[in-house]
Design a protein around this motif. Structure first.
Motif, mmCIF file in Angstrom:
data_model
loop_
_atom_site.group_PDB
_atom_site.id
_atom_site.type_symbol
_atom_site.label_atom_id
_atom_site.label_comp_id
_atom_site.label_asym_id
_atom_site.label_seq_id
_atom_site.Cartn_x
_atom_site.Cartn_y
_atom_site.Cartn_z
ATOM 1 N N GLU A 1 6.667 10.896 2.178
ATOM 2 C CA GLU A 1 7.785 9.947 2.127
ATOM 3 C C GLU A 1 7.778 8.997 3.324
ATOM 4 O OE1 GLU A 1 7.811 13.165 2.081
ATOM 5 O OE2 GLU A 1 9.498 14.044 1.018
ATOM 6 N N ARG A 2 7.169 9.464 4.423
ATOM 7 C CA ARG A 2 7.248 8.639 5.629
ATOM 8 C C ARG A 2 6.204 7.524 5.636
ATOM 9 N NH1 ARG A 2 9.013 13.490 6.720
ATOM 10 N NH2 ARG A 2 6.919 14.389 6.611
ATOM 11 N N ALA A 3 5.220 7.624 4.690
ATOM 12 C CA ALA A 3 4.214 6.564 4.650
ATOM 13 C C ALA A 3 4.888 5.262 4.277
ATOM 14 C CB ALA A 3 3.147 6.916 3.619
ATOM 15 N N SER A 4 4.451 4.167 4.934
ATOM 16 C CA SER A 4 5.109 2.897 4.613
ATOM 17 C C SER A 4 4.594 2.393 3.275
ATOM 18 C CB SER A 4 4.834 1.878 5.716
ATOM 19 O OG SER A 4 3.452 1.678 5.831
ATOM 20 N N ALA A 5 5.423 1.614 2.616
ATOM 21 C CA ALA A 5 5.084 1.174 1.262
ATOM 22 C C ALA A 5 4.063 0.041 1.307
ATOM 23 C CB ALA A 5 6.354 0.710 0.560
ATOM 24 N N ASP A 6 3.232 -0.002 0.264
ATOM 25 C CA ASP A 6 2.243 -1.076 0.142
ATOM 26 C C ASP A 6 2.896 -2.271 -0.494
ATOM 27 O OD1 ASP A 6 -0.216 1.274 -0.978
ATOM 28 O OD2 ASP A 6 0.113 0.425 1.022
ATOM 29 N N LEU A 7 3.110 -3.316 0.290
ATOM 30 C CA LEU A 7 3.730 -4.472 -0.343
ATOM 31 C C LEU A 7 2.708 -5.499 -0.791
ATOM 32 C CD1 LEU A 7 6.979 -5.098 1.660
ATOM 33 C CD2 LEU A 7 6.657 -4.124 -0.595
ATOM 34 N N GLY B 1 -1.073 3.371 -6.668
ATOM 35 C CA GLY B 1 -0.213 3.767 -5.555
ATOM 36 C C GLY B 1 -0.760 4.935 -4.777
ATOM 37 N N ARG B 2 0.032 5.379 -3.781
ATOM 38 C CA ARG B 2 -0.302 6.600 -3.042
ATOM 39 C C ARG B 2 0.815 7.579 -3.335
ATOM 40 N NH1 ARG B 2 -0.261 5.129 2.662
ATOM 41 N NH2 ARG B 2 1.166 3.489 2.037
ATOM 42 N N ARG C 1 12.863 -7.567 -3.891
ATOM 43 C CA ARG C 1 13.239 -6.513 -4.827
ATOM 44 C C ARG C 1 13.408 -5.177 -4.132
ATOM 45 N NH1 ARG C 1 9.040 -8.450 -9.456
ATOM 46 N NH2 ARG C 1 10.362 -10.113 -10.251
ATOM 47 N N GLU C 2 12.682 -4.941 -3.089
ATOM 48 C CA GLU C 2 12.840 -3.699 -2.335
ATOM 49 C C GLU C 2 13.271 -4.086 -0.924
ATOM 50 O OE1 GLU C 2 9.791 -4.263 -3.859
ATOM 51 O OE2 GLU C 2 10.136 -3.023 -5.642
ATOM 52 N N PRO C 3 14.563 -4.338 -0.730
ATOM 53 C CA PRO C 3 15.019 -4.881 0.567
ATOM 54 C C PRO C 3 14.652 -4.014 1.749
ATOM 55 C CG PRO C 3 16.761 -4.986 -1.082
ATOM 56 C CD PRO C 3 15.661 -4.197 -1.687
ATOM 57 N N LEU C 4 14.596 -2.686 1.552
ATOM 58 C CA LEU C 4 14.318 -1.838 2.711
ATOM 59 C C LEU C 4 12.836 -1.824 3.070
ATOM 60 C CD1 LEU C 4 17.196 -0.946 2.133
ATOM 61 C CD2 LEU C 4 16.515 1.372 2.617
ATOM 62 N N TRP C 5 11.984 -2.289 2.150
ATOM 63 C CA TRP C 5 10.563 -2.337 2.467
ATOM 64 C C TRP C 5 10.154 -3.691 2.988
ATOM 65 C CZ3 TRP C 5 8.323 0.223 -2.609
ATOM 66 C CH2 TRP C 5 8.572 1.589 -2.549
#
Lengths: 223, 321, 665
Positions: B52-58, C379-380, C566-570
C-alpha cells in the motif's frame, strides 16, 4: 425610471441565470467563496433539481398510466367496455381554468424571483383561489365520468388516471396554501422565495400533464 | 411420478433443437469464460507485487498502454462476433421450433387447474372427443397440438424431454406443438408458481407406438366399464350418491361433476393426484379416504366412510381401466 | 487577485448582510478554510455535532450516520433472509422432506426474495452511496439530508412491518414478484399480498427519495474542479443508478397500487373476465424488475472500479470507456424486460427483439471487465482482502453473466425458465456481481468508517470459504434445472433423482454459513477489541475520502478541497488546493456547476430535526390503516399532511442565523 428599472431587473435576472456571476476569488492556495450568493434561482438552486426529480418520477407514472389506458383499450373488444364516455363539460371547464391559472402562477414566480414579498403574497392568494376552484371542478368531473371504477377495465383506468392527477392537483394546492401562510412567518429568508418559485414551477407541471390526460380521458373513448 | 424429465435427454425434435442450442451455447460460453479467466490469471501472474505504501504510477508507459488497448479492442471484437454467432444460433433454433410439420396432428385441449391438468382430446369433434387428466398418451412420430388455457391462476406446461415450456394464462389462449419420436414415459411439472401445492402438479406424457395409441384412444372413448361384482357395484352406487359425484365425472354413470379429474378410466393411470401417489390399490384407498394427507390443501376433502364402503369405492375405481 | 469563474464582472459594492438584531451583528463571523486544530475547525466541529438525547438521535441527518444506518439495517435483513435461504436448502436437501410444510415454505421463498431484493440489495448500495459519495466529491452532506433521513425511517418501518406480518403468518406467499391472479383479489386470500404491496410502496418511496438526493448531490455539490470528466467511477456508477431508479421505480409502485385497487376497491386492471389482463402486471413489474437488478449491479461495478486502481497502484485503464459502459448499461437495461416473459403468448417476433437486446447488454459489461483486467495487467498488485473479493467477483459474475446469455435466448429460455437454472443464474450474478464487490467494499472502506482495519487473515479465510461455498451451493442448481426441477417447490419425490445434487448444494450452504461466522468474528474482534487505529489513508488510495481522518469529522472537510485530477491524492500538489470562506457557524457547503464544477453558490444544509422521523411514522400510520380500511386511505392522509407541514414550517431561530450569512445572487 420605469424603463431603466425594467432593464436593471432584466440584467439582474440574466446575471442570476448564469453561473458564477459572482466569481470565487483566489487567495494564495485557497479559493475564497465568501462573496458568493447563498442561494440561486432556477437550476442554480438544489430545490430545482429535487423538483425536476419529482416531476420525472410523476411524469413516468402518468406516462405509464396513459400507456395502460391504451393497452387495455387495445385488448378490449369494445371500448368503453362498460358505461359511456364522460361528459365533456366539466373536463373542458377544468382545462380552461387550469390553463388560465398559469397566469397568476407566472406572476407569482416572477414576484418571487424579484424577491417582492407583497406581490408574492398577492399572487399566491390568487393562485390559491384558482386552486380551490379547480378542486371543486375536479369533484364535478368525477361525478360526470359516466362509469364506476369497478365497472370493467375502462372504468378502472379512467378513475385511476383522473385520481392520480387529482392527487397531484390537491397536494400542490395545499402546498400553495402553506407557502402563502409561510410568507407571514418572519424573518423571510431568500430561500423562501426560491421555494415559492419552485412551487410555481411544479404548478406548470400540473397544468401541462393535464393536457394529455384530459385528451385521453375525454377523447380516448370517442375516437 | 416416474418418467424421463431431462432437457438433456431429448425425445422429440423440439427438445432436440434446444439440446443442440444448449450444446452450442455451452461450448462458446465455456471458451469465453476460459479465455477471460486465463487473461486474468496471466495478468495476475505477470504483474509485479507491491504494498500500500508504494506510490502510484501516474505516467502510463505508452507502449504498454497501447498493447493493453489492443487486447481490449480484440476482446470486445471477439466477444461481439461470438455474441452474434450465438444470436443466429438462437434465431435458428427458434425457427426450428416453429417449423414442426403439423399434418395429421393429435389435438388436445389442456386446462390447468389448481393443482391438476384437465385434458380433452379432439375437442372439436364430438364423435372423437374424450376427457382425461394428468396423463397424456401420444403416438410416436405424430405431432400433438395442445391448446393451453387456465381459468384460475397462471400455470406452465413443461415436459423437458419433449419441448420447452408454455404458460397457461387466464384470459389468454396459447398453443404448443410437440412430437415424441421415441417410445417412453416423459414426466413434466407445472413450472409457474400457482399456489399451495404447485410442487405437486406433475403430469406424464406416454409416447406409444401408433397401434398401442389407437387401442388406448378407443378405450378412452368408451364409457366406464360396468361393475363386475357386488363390491364394485356397491362402489359405483356410493360414488354416484355421495360427494364424489359432486366433483368427478364417470362417463356412463350418474357422476357428472366437472370440478375434478375425469375418472372414467382412472385405473389405467399410473398415478393419482397429479403425481402425488402411485395408483396402487392400497394407496388409492388411502388417497380417497384422505387426500389431504398426501397433498394438503387440494380441493378434495377427506371422505368419511366406513372401511368396507371405502374398499368398495376403491375396488370400483380400480376396475375402471 | 485572480478571479476564478466563467464570467468577468464589474467589481460590485460589498452587500451588507441583512440582520435583524444588533446583538447578532456584533458576533464575529467565523469562516472555514484552516486545517484541523484551528479556531475555524473547532467552530465547525461544534456546528456539525448532533443534538443530544433520543430526540437528537432520531433527528440526525448527517449522510455518514444515515449511510451507516442503511448498511447495518440492510445486513440485518440480509441475515434474516439468509437464514430463510438456509432453511429452504435444508428442506430440499432430501426428497419428501417434512421439515417445512407447503404454506410456510411458500412464505419463506417469497420473503427470502422480497427481503433480499427490496430490503437488502438496493438499500445497502444506496447506503454506501450515501456514505461515500459526499466524501468522494468533496462536500459536507448530501443535498437533501432530511429526505434521506425520512427515507431511512420509511425503510426501517416498512421492513419491520413486513417481518411483523411474516411473524403473524401473514407473510407474502406468491413469490417475490407476486404475479396476478395468484396475488389478486380472488386467489390472494387474507392480507398477505396487501402487506407485500405495502412493502413495495415503502421501499420504492425510500429508494426514490435517496435517488433524488444522490443525483442532486452528484450534479451540484462536487468540489470545484471536479468536472464530470474528473469524477471518480464510483460516483458515476451512483449517478447512473440513481437516474435509473428515478425512471424505473415509479412503475412497480404504480403496479402495486393498481393491484391494491383491484384487491380493495374492485377495479379490474388485472381481471381478464372484465377487460383486464394478467400479463399487464408482468409488464409493469418487469419493466421495473429488470433495471432493479442493475440498481444492485451497477453500484457494485462502481465498487470494483474504486478498488482496483488502489490495489494495482495505478489509475484505471479506459476510464472514459468505463463511464460510457456504465451509461450504456443503464440505458439498455430498460429494453430487456420481456426476457422474463418468454414463456407467455406474446408475439414471437417481439420476443426475439428482446433476445437481441439481452445479448447486446453483455458488450458494455464485457468492456468493463476487459478494462479492469488491463488495469491489473498494467499495475503493481497489492494482494489484500478487498482485492481478493474483486477477483472472486470476476469468476462468479462471469459465470452468471454467461448463463444470462443462455437465458436471453428465447428458445433455450423455454427450457430453463422458472427452473433451478434461473435460481443458479440469479444467485451467481447477484452474489458474484454484487455481494463479492460488497464485501470488497466493506473491507476497503471499513477503516475509513470505523477507524480500524478488519483482520487480514480472517478476511482471507472468509473469502476462500465464501468462494467455495457459493460455487458449491449454486453450481449444481444449473444441472438440476436442466434435469427438470422447477422453482418454488417445497418438496419433490425421490424418483425425480434430484436428491444427490440438492444435498451437495445444502453442504455448500453450510460452508457459506461458516464463512459468514468468520466474517462476524472478524467484525466483532475489530470493532470491540482492536486497539490499533487506522490512518487517514491506510490503503494508499487516491480519491478524496482518504484525505480526511478515519473516521471523518462530522463536517467531513475542515476546508473543502479543490481538485484537478481523477485521483487527487496521487496527483502532484496543485496551485489551488482548498476552498475558504464558507461559514463555520452554520452548516454550509458549496454548490458548483453541473458539467465543469465551477463554484456557483453557497448552500445552507438543513439542521437536524425530528420531522423526517415523525413524517415516516405518520406515513406508516396511513399505509397500515389503508391495508385494513378503504376510508383509512383517505383519513390516514391527515397525519402525513400535518407532519410534512410541520417539517416544512420555517424554524425562526435557524432562519435568523442563516440570514446573518445570507447574500443575494
Amino acid at each position: 425610471m420605469g424603463a431603466r428599472a425594467v432593464n436593471d431587473r432584466q440584467a439582474a435576472r440574466r446575471r442570476e441565470a448564469t453561473p458564477a456571476s459572482i466569481p470565487a476569488v483566489r487567495k494564495g492556495d485557497a479559493l475564497d467563496v465568501s462573496e458568493l450568493p447563498s442561494y440561486g434561482f432556477a437550476h442554480r438552486s438544489l430545490m430545482w433539481w429535487g423538483n425536476a426529480g419529482m416531476m420525472t418520477i410523476e411524469g413516468v407514472a402518468f406516462g405509464f398510466m396513459v400507456v395502460i389506458y391504451f393497452y387495455l383499450r387495445d385488448i378490449a373488444r369494445v371500448w368503453p367496455d362498460a358505461g359511456s364516455p364522460p361528459d365533456l363539460l366539466w373536463g373542458t371547464v377544468n382545462l380552461g381554468v387550469i390553463l388560465a391559472s398559469a397566469v397568476p402562477n407566472y406572476l407569482a414566480q416572477k414576484a418571487a424571483q424579484d424577491r417582492s414579498l407583497p406581490r408574492v403574497r398577492t399572487w399566491l392568494y390568487v393562485c390559491s383561489l384558482f386552486g380551490i376552484a379547480l378542486s371543486v371542478v375536479r369533484w364535478f368531473e368525477f361525478t360526470a365520468l359516466n362509469v364506476r371504477w369497478d365497472d370493467g377495465a375502462y372504468g378502472s383506468v379512467v378513475w385511476v388516471l383522473l385520481g392520480f392527477h387529482s392527487f397531484n392537483l390537491v397536494t400542490d394546492v395545499l402546498d400553495t396554501f402553506v407557502l402563502t401562510a409561510v410568507t407571514y412567518s418572519k424573518p423571510v429568508e431568500g430561500k423562501r422565495f426560491v421555494d415559492i418559485a419552485e412551487n410555481c414551477g411544479y404548478w406548470y407541471f400540473v397544468v401541462l400533464t393535464w393536457i394529455p390526460i384530459y385528451a385521453v380521458i375525454y377523447f380516448g373513448a370517442r375516437v | 411420478m416416474n418418467g424421463i424429465h431431462d432437457a438433456l435427454a431429448p425425445a422429440g425434435p423440439q427438445a432436440l433443437a434446444l439440446f443442440h442450442l444448449w450444446n452450442a451455447m455451452l461450448v462458446v460460453c465455456t471458451v469465453v469464460f476460459a479465455l477471460t479467466m486465463a487473461a486474468l490469471a496471466i495478468a495476475l501472474w505477470r504483474a509485479p507485487r507491491a504494498t500500500e505504501r508504494a506510490s502510484a504510477d501516474l505516467d502510463a508507459q505508452p507502449r504498454k498502454e497501447a498493447a493493453l488497448r489492443r487486447s481490449v479492442v480484440w476482446g470486445i471484437a471477439g466477444s461481439s462476433v461470438l455474441l452474434l454467432v450465438l444470436l443466429f444460433a438462437s434465431f435458428y433454433a427458434d425457427r426450428a421450433l416453429s417449423a414442426l410439420p403439423l399434418a395429421d396432428a393429435v389435438h388436445i385441449d389442456l386446462v390447468g387447474h389448481r393443482f391438476w391438468w384437465e385434458a380433452h382430446y379432439e375437442p372439436h369433434d364430438p364423435e372423437q372427443t374424450f376427457a382425461t387428466a394428468n396423463e397424456l398418451h401420444v403416438p410416436v412420430g405424430r405431432p400433438v397440438l395442445i391448446r393451453l388455457r387456465a381459468d384460475d391462476v397462471i400455470h406452465s406446461f413443461w415436459v423437458p424431454s419433449l419441448s420447452g415450456k408454455k404458460d397457461l394464462i387466464p384470459g389468454r389462449e396459447s398453443t404448443i406443438a410437440v412430437r415424441a419420436d421415441r417410445v417412453g414415459t416423459y414426466r413434466g411439472q407445472c413450472a409457474e408458481f400457482c399456489g399451495y401445492q404447485h410442487a405437486q402438479m406433475a403430469l406424464v406424457v406416454v409416447a406409444e407406438t401408433p397401434e398401442r395409441y389407437e387401442r388406448w384412444r378407443s378405450l378412452q372413448r368408451e364409457p366406464a366399464h360396468a361393475p363386475s361384482d357386488a363390491q364394485q357395484a356397491r362402489g359405483r352406487e356410493l360414488v354416484e350418491q355421495t360427494s364424489c359425484a359432486m366433483c368427478h365425472a364417470i362417463v356412463g354413470t350418474r357422476a357428472g361433476g366437472r370440478r375434478a379429474p375425469d375418472l372414467t378410466h382412472v385405473a389405467g393411470r399410473g398415478w393419482l393426484g397429479a403425481g402425488a401417489v402411485a395408483n396402487t390399490p392400497k394407496l388409492r384407498a388411502e388417497w380417497i379416504a384422505n387426500a389431504q394427507k398426501f397433498k394438503p390443501g387440494v380441493d378434495m376433502p377427506p371422505i368419511d366412510v366406513a372401511a368396507d364402503d371405502l374398499a368398495a369405492i376403491s375396488a370400483y375405481l380400480g376396475s375402471l381401466e | 487577485m485572480e478571479s476564478v469563474g466563467a464570467l468577468p464582472s464589474r467589481p460590485r459594492p460589498r452587500k451588507r448582510a441583512r440582520t435583524r438584531s444588533a446583538a447578532a451583528a456584533h458576533r464575529p463571523m467565523v469562516r472555514d478554510g484552516d486545517g484541523p486544530g484551528s479556531r475555524a475547525a473547532e467552530e465547525l466541529e461544534r456546528t456539525w455535532q448532533e443534538k443530544p438525547g433520543l430526540v437528537g438521535w432520531l433527528s440526525i441527518n448527517n449522510h455518514k450516520t444515515l449511510g451507516l444506518r442503511f448498511v447495518v439495517t440492510a445486513f440485518f435483513f440480509a441475515g434474516l433472509a439468509g437464514v430463510m435461504g438456509g432453511l429452504m436448502r435444508h428442506q430440499l436437501a432430501t426428497a419428501n422432506s417434512h421439515l417445512l410444510g407447503p404454506d410456510f415454505y411458500n412464505q419463506l421463498f417469497s420473503m427470502h426474495g422480497t427481503t433480499m431484493m427490496f430490503l437488502f440489495a438496493v438499500p445497502v448500495m444506496q447506503g454506501f452511496a450515501l456514505y461515500i459519495v459526499p466524501l468522494m466529491i468533496g462536500t459536507r452532506n448530501t443535498a437533501f439530508p432530511r429526505m434521506s433521513a425520512c427515507a431511512y425511517w420509511l425503510y426501517l418501518f416498512g421492513g419491520l412491518l413486513l417481518f411483523g406480518a411474516f411473524a403473524t403468518n401473514t407473510g407474502p406467499d406468491a413469490g417475490w414478484f407476486e404475479y396476478v391472479p395468484l396475488a389478486g383479489p380472488q386467489y390472494g386470500i387474507g392480507k398477505r399480498a396487501d402487506f407485500w404491496n405495502m412493502l413495495v410502496t415503502y421501499s420504492e418511496a425510500m429508494g426514490l427519495m435517496v435517488a433524488v438526493d444522490i443525483t442532486t448531490t452528484i450534479l451540484k455539490l462536487r468540489a470545484p474542479g471536479m468536472s464530470l470528466r474528473q469524477m471518480p467511477l464510483f460516483v458515476w456508477a451512483s449517478l447512473v443508478t440513481s437516474v435509473m431508479i428515478i425512471f424505473a421505480m415509479p412503475l412497480v409502485m404504480l403496479g402495486a397500487n393498481l393491484v391494491q385497487f383491484d384487491r380493495m376497491l374492485g377495479t379490474h386492471f388485472f381481471n381478464p373476465a372484465e377487460g383486464g389482463d394478467a400479463l399487464l402486471w408482468q409488464h409493469l413489474f418487469w419493466f421495473f424488475g429488470h433495471p432493479e437488478v442493475y440498481f444492485i449491479f451497477i453500484p457494485a461495478l462502481g465498487f470494483v472500479s474504486a478498488i482496483i486502481p488502489t490495489f494495482a497502484r495505478r489509475p484505471m485503464f479506459g476510464h472514459d470507456a468505463i463511464v460510457l459502459s456504465l451509461v450504456t448499461t443503464g440505458f439498455l437495461s430498460f429494453g430487456l424486460w420481456v426476457h422474463h416473459m418468454f414463456a407467455t403468448n406474446l408475439p414471437e417476433l417481439g420476443k426475439s427483439f428482446f433476445t437481441a437486446m439481452s445479448f447486446m447488454i453483455a458488450i458494455p459489461t464485457a468492456l468493463q471487465i476487459f478494462c479492469w483486467i488491463a488495469t491489473i495487467a498494467g499495475g503493481r498488485l497489492v494482494m489484500r482482502t478487498p482485492f481478493l473479493f474483486v477477483l472472486g467477483f470476476f469468476f462468479v459474475l462471469m459465470i452468471g453473466g454467461l448463463t444470462g446469455i443462455m437465458l436471453g435466448s428465447v428458445p433455450l429460455d423455454l427450457q430453463v425458465h422458472d427452473t433451478y437454472f434461473v435460481v443458479a443464474h440469479l444467485h451467481y450474478v447477484l452474489i458474484g456481481g454484487a455481494v463479492f464487490p460488497l464485501f470488497a467494499a466493506l473491507y476497503y472502506w471499513f477503516p475509513k468508517v470505523t477507524g480500524k482495519q478488519l483482520g487480514e487473515t480472517l478476511g482471507k479465510w472468509h473469502f476462500w470459504l465464501f468462494f467455495i461455498g457459493v460455487n458449491l451451493t449454486f453450481f449444481p442448481l444449473h444441472i438440476l434445472g436442466l434435469e427438470g426441477m422447477p422453482r418454488r417447490i417445497y418438496t419433490y419425490g425421490a424418483e425425480t433423482g434430484w436428491e444427490p445434487l440438492s444435498m451437495v448444494s445444502a453442504v455448500g450452504q453450510v460452508i457459506n454459513d461458516v464463512s459468514t461466522l468468520i466474517f462476524a468474528i472478524n467484525l466483532i474482534r475489530t470493532v470491540f477489541f482492536k486497539k490499533e487505529r487506522a490512518s487517514a489513508d491506510p490503503w494508499g488510495a487516491g480519491t478524496l475520502e482518504w484525505s480526511v481522518a478515519s473516521p471523518p469529522p462530522r463536517c467531513n472537510f475542515f476546508a473543502l478541497p479543490v481538485v484537478s485530477s481523477r485521483e487527487p491524492l496521487w496527483a502532484p500538489p496543485a496551485e489551488v488546493t482548498h476552498v475558504q470562506g464558507l461559514s463555520a457557524q452554520i452548516r454550509e457547503g458549496l454548490t458548483t456547476t453541473v458539467i465543469d464544477a465551477l463554484p456557483d453558490t453557497r448552500y445552507a444544509y438543513p439542521e437536524p430535526e425530528i420531522w423526517p422521523f415523525v413524517a415516516a411514522l405518520s406515513v406508516t400510520i396511513w399505509l397500515v390503516w389503508s391495508v385494513w380500511s378503504v376510508p383509512g386511505f383517505v383519513w390516514g392522509l391527515i397525519p402525513p399532511a400535518l407532519a410534512f407541514l410541520l417539517w416544512y414550517w420555517p424554524n425562526k431561530k435557524e432562519a435568523k442565523e442563516e440570514l446573518r450569512w445570507e447574500r443575494e445572487p
